[in-house]
Design a protein around this motif. Structure first.
Motif, PDB file in Angstrom:
ATOM      1  N   HIS A  45       0.839  -1.199   0.000  1.00  0.00           N
ATOM      2  CA  HIS A  45       0.000   0.000   0.000  1.00  0.00           C
ATOM      3  C   HIS A  45       0.877   1.252   0.000  1.00  0.00           C
ATOM      4  O   HIS A  45       1.910   1.288   0.672  1.00  0.00           O
ATOM      5  CB  HIS A  45      -0.916   0.040   1.229  1.00  0.00           C
ATOM      6  N   ARG A  46       0.428   2.249  -0.732  1.00  0.00           N
ATOM      7  CA  ARG A  46       1.103   3.542  -0.704  1.00  0.00           C
ATOM      8  C   ARG A  46       0.847   4.238   0.626  1.00  0.00           C
ATOM      9  O   ARG A  46      -0.187   4.038   1.247  1.00  0.00           O
ATOM     10  CB  ARG A  46       0.610   4.431  -1.847  1.00  0.00           C
ATOM     11  N   ILE A  47       1.788   5.055   1.059  1.00  0.00           N
ATOM     12  CA  ILE A  47       1.612   5.892   2.239  1.00  0.00           C
ATOM     13  C   ILE A  47       1.412   7.330   1.776  1.00  0.00           C
ATOM     14  O   ILE A  47       2.231   7.875   1.025  1.00  0.00           O
ATOM     15  CB  ILE A  47       2.830   5.787   3.174  1.00  0.00           C
ATOM     16  N   ASN A  48       0.317   7.926   2.195  1.00  0.00           N
ATOM     17  CA  ASN A  48       0.027   9.304   1.818  1.00  0.00           C
ATOM     18  C   ASN A  48       0.964  10.286   2.517  1.00  0.00           C
ATOM     19  O   ASN A  48       1.642   9.933   3.485  1.00  0.00           O
ATOM     20  CB  ASN A  48      -1.432   9.635   2.155  1.00  0.00           C
ATOM     21  N   ALA A  49       0.958  11.516   2.047  1.00  0.00           N
ATOM     22  CA  ALA A  49       1.862  12.534   2.581  1.00  0.00           C
ATOM     23  C   ALA A  49       1.642  12.776   4.067  1.00  0.00           C
ATOM     24  O   ALA A  49       2.589  13.118   4.795  1.00  0.00           O
ATOM     25  CB  ALA A  49       1.691  13.840   1.795  1.00  0.00           C
ATOM     26  N   ASP A  50       0.400  12.602   4.549  1.00  0.00           N
ATOM     27  CA  ASP A  50       0.110  12.827   5.970  1.00  0.00           C
ATOM     28  C   ASP A  50       0.354  11.587   6.826  1.00  0.00           C
ATOM     29  O   ASP A  50       0.097  11.601   8.030  1.00  0.00           O
ATOM     30  CB  ASP A  50      -1.320  13.322   6.153  1.00  0.00           C
ATOM     31  N   GLY A  51       0.834  10.486   6.208  1.00  0.00           N
ATOM     32  CA  GLY A  51       1.093   9.258   6.948  1.00  0.00           C
ATOM     33  C   GLY A  51      -0.033   8.255   6.910  1.00  0.00           C
ATOM     34  O   GLY A  51       0.149   7.107   7.342  1.00  0.00           O
ATOM     35  N   SER A  52      -1.195   8.656   6.425  1.00  0.00           N
ATOM     36  CA  SER A  52      -2.316   7.725   6.333  1.00  0.00           C
ATOM     37  C   SER A  52      -2.061   6.713   5.212  1.00  0.00           C
ATOM     38  O   SER A  52      -1.174   6.883   4.381  1.00  0.00           O
ATOM     39  CB  SER A  52      -3.628   8.473   6.101  1.00  0.00           C
ATOM     40  N   ILE A  53      -2.856   5.642   5.210  1.00  0.00           N
ATOM     41  CA  ILE A  53      -2.660   4.552   4.254  1.00  0.00           C
ATOM     42  C   ILE A  53      -3.426   4.829   2.976  1.00  0.00           C
ATOM     43  O   ILE A  53      -4.626   5.109   3.003  1.00  0.00           O
ATOM     44  CB  ILE A  53      -3.100   3.218   4.869  1.00  0.00           C
ATOM     45  N   GLY A  54      -2.720   4.741   1.852  1.00  0.00           N
ATOM     46  CA  GLY A  54      -3.315   5.018   0.557  1.00  0.00           C
ATOM     47  C   GLY A  54      -3.728   3.758  -0.172  1.00  0.00           C
ATOM     48  O   GLY A  54      -3.997   2.710   0.431  1.00  0.00           O
ATOM     49  N   ALA A  55      -3.739   3.845  -1.493  1.00  0.00           N
ATOM     50  CA  ALA A  55      -4.235   2.767  -2.340  1.00  0.00           C
ATOM     51  C   ALA A  55      -3.269   1.590  -2.376  1.00  0.00           C
ATOM     52  O   ALA A  55      -2.055   1.741  -2.227  1.00  0.00           O
ATOM     53  CB  ALA A  55      -4.461   3.289  -3.748  1.00  0.00           C
ATOM     54  N   ASP A  90      10.303  -1.198  -6.895  1.00  0.00           N
ATOM     55  CA  ASP A  90      10.638   0.005  -7.659  1.00  0.00           C
ATOM     56  C   ASP A  90       9.977   1.234  -7.061  1.00  0.00           C
ATOM     57  O   ASP A  90       9.272   1.156  -6.043  1.00  0.00           O
ATOM     58  CB  ASP A  90      10.312  -0.175  -9.143  1.00  0.00           C
ATOM     59  N   GLN A  91      10.173   2.389  -7.689  1.00  0.00           N
ATOM     60  CA  GLN A  91       9.675   3.647  -7.138  1.00  0.00           C
ATOM     61  C   GLN A  91       8.156   3.741  -7.153  1.00  0.00           C
ATOM     62  O   GLN A  91       7.571   4.615  -6.512  1.00  0.00           O
ATOM     63  CB  GLN A  91      10.261   4.819  -7.932  1.00  0.00           C
ATOM     64  N   ASN A  92       7.505   2.805  -7.866  1.00  0.00           N
ATOM     65  CA  ASN A  92       6.047   2.775  -7.905  1.00  0.00           C
ATOM     66  C   ASN A  92       5.457   1.713  -6.974  1.00  0.00           C
ATOM     67  O   ASN A  92       4.254   1.478  -6.995  1.00  0.00           O
ATOM     68  CB  ASN A  92       5.569   2.526  -9.333  1.00  0.00           C
ATOM     69  N   GLY A  93       6.331   1.040  -6.191  1.00  0.00           N
ATOM     70  CA  GLY A  93       5.853   0.045  -5.247  1.00  0.00           C
ATOM     71  C   GLY A  93       5.611  -1.319  -5.847  1.00  0.00           C
ATOM     72  O   GLY A  93       4.948  -2.165  -5.233  1.00  0.00           O
ATOM     73  N   VAL A  94       6.169  -1.575  -7.035  1.00  0.00           N
ATOM     74  CA  VAL A  94       5.971  -2.854  -7.718  1.00  0.00           C
ATOM     75  C   VAL A  94       7.148  -3.779  -7.426  1.00  0.00           C
ATOM     76  O   VAL A  94       8.315  -3.393  -7.575  1.00  0.00           O
ATOM     77  CB  VAL A  94       5.807  -2.650  -9.234  1.00  0.00           C
ATOM     78  N   LEU A  95       6.841  -5.008  -7.019  1.00  0.00           N
ATOM     79  CA  LEU A  95       7.852  -5.993  -6.665  1.00  0.00           C
ATOM     80  C   LEU A  95       8.307  -6.789  -7.887  1.00  0.00           C
ATOM     81  O   LEU A  95       7.546  -7.001  -8.825  1.00  0.00           O
ATOM     82  CB  LEU A  95       7.302  -6.969  -5.624  1.00  0.00           C
ATOM     83  N   SER A  96       9.577  -7.262  -7.834  1.00  0.00           N
ATOM     84  CA  SER A  96      10.116  -8.172  -8.831  1.00  0.00           C
ATOM     85  C   SER A  96      10.918  -9.245  -8.124  1.00  0.00           C
ATOM     86  O   SER A  96      11.609  -8.964  -7.127  1.00  0.00           O
ATOM     87  CB  SER A  96      11.028  -7.439  -9.822  1.00  0.00           C
ATOM     88  N   ASN A  97      10.842 -10.494  -8.608  1.00  0.00           N
ATOM     89  CA  ASN A  97      11.669 -11.565  -8.064  1.00  0.00           C
ATOM     90  C   ASN A  97      13.142 -11.202  -8.220  1.00  0.00           C
ATOM     91  O   ASN A  97      13.566 -10.725  -9.269  1.00  0.00           O
ATOM     92  CB  ASN A  97      11.399 -12.874  -8.798  1.00  0.00           C
TER      93      ASN A  97
END
Length: 215
Positions: A120-130, A182-189
């Motif tokens: 999950h992304r973390i929003n600028a205020d620390g809350s949990i994003g998408a 990566d910088q978009n939060g996508v994982l790779s093996n």
């Protein structure tokens, strides 16, 4: 001057803040807040302004159908906790969670009904994003038990404990499973560490040395 020390403790769905007097070796109970279900694990943001808590109603003989991750704000002076945004539903119970090295993403590890990692992304205020959708083909193994990120390299490490042999059921091998993020939060093996094919390995937890390149 010694900086303020606080302790957070979870029992069931209650998350409690204590002040710690290091010199007197005492704890003073402060505020208790409730989270959606039984606490499974918690992890602080690198800036120590927020702590993230994953919860589930799953227990022995119970169905896991109420699973969430929540953000709690930490007061910078008192250490008191308060809810930050809404709790975010998870598709299954998370057994462990941590953050990416840059603090931009929250990672939860799941073992049942099948192994996976949710990000999950973390929003600028620390809350949990998408939630960040992950590609097919990621190798999570049999039974994830812990997820940890190297603060030096950013590598995501999933500790897949496997399962012991029981009766006529053979052993499920375990492994350390490494991923890049990566910088978009996508994982790779990235790599699988499994001596002897993972049989007799059965890793459960890892930790990193604070100065040396050892884990």
């Amino acid at each position: 001057m010694t900086s303020k020390v606080v302790l957070y403790s979870a029992i069931g769905e209650e998350f409690t803040h204590y002040d710690v007097d290091v010199d007197a070796l005492t704890l003073t109970k402060r505020k208790t807040i409730k989270v959606p279900a039984v606490v499974q694990y918690a992890w602080p943001h690198p800036d120590r302004h927020t702590i993230y808590v994953t919860t589930s109603n799953r227990g022995k003989g119970m169905k896991s159908d109420h699973n969430h991750v929540s953000a709690l704000r930490i007061d910078s002076k008192s250490g008191e906790l308060s809810h930050l945004g809404d709790s975010v539903p998870l598709w299954a119970r998370a057994v462990h969670l941590c953050m990416s090295a840059d603090g931009r993403y929250l990672l939860n590890a799941h073992n049942l009904p099948h192994a996976s990692i949710t990000v999950h992304r973390i929003n600028a205020d620390g809350s949990i994003g998408a939630e960040v959708k992950q590609p097919a083909g990621l190798e999570f193994g049999i039974y994830p038990h812990q997820i940890l990120v190297s603060l030096k390299t950013g590598t995501v490490m999933l500790i897949d404990r496997g399962n012991d042999a029981q009766g006529d059921k053979p052993e499920d091998p375990g492994a350390l499973r490494l991923f890049s993020i990566d910088q978009n939060g996508v994982l790779s093996n990235l790599q699988v560490v499994a001596p002897n094919g993972g049989y007799g390995f059965g890793p459960r937890h890892i930790d990193f040395h604070p100065q040396q390149p050892w884990m």
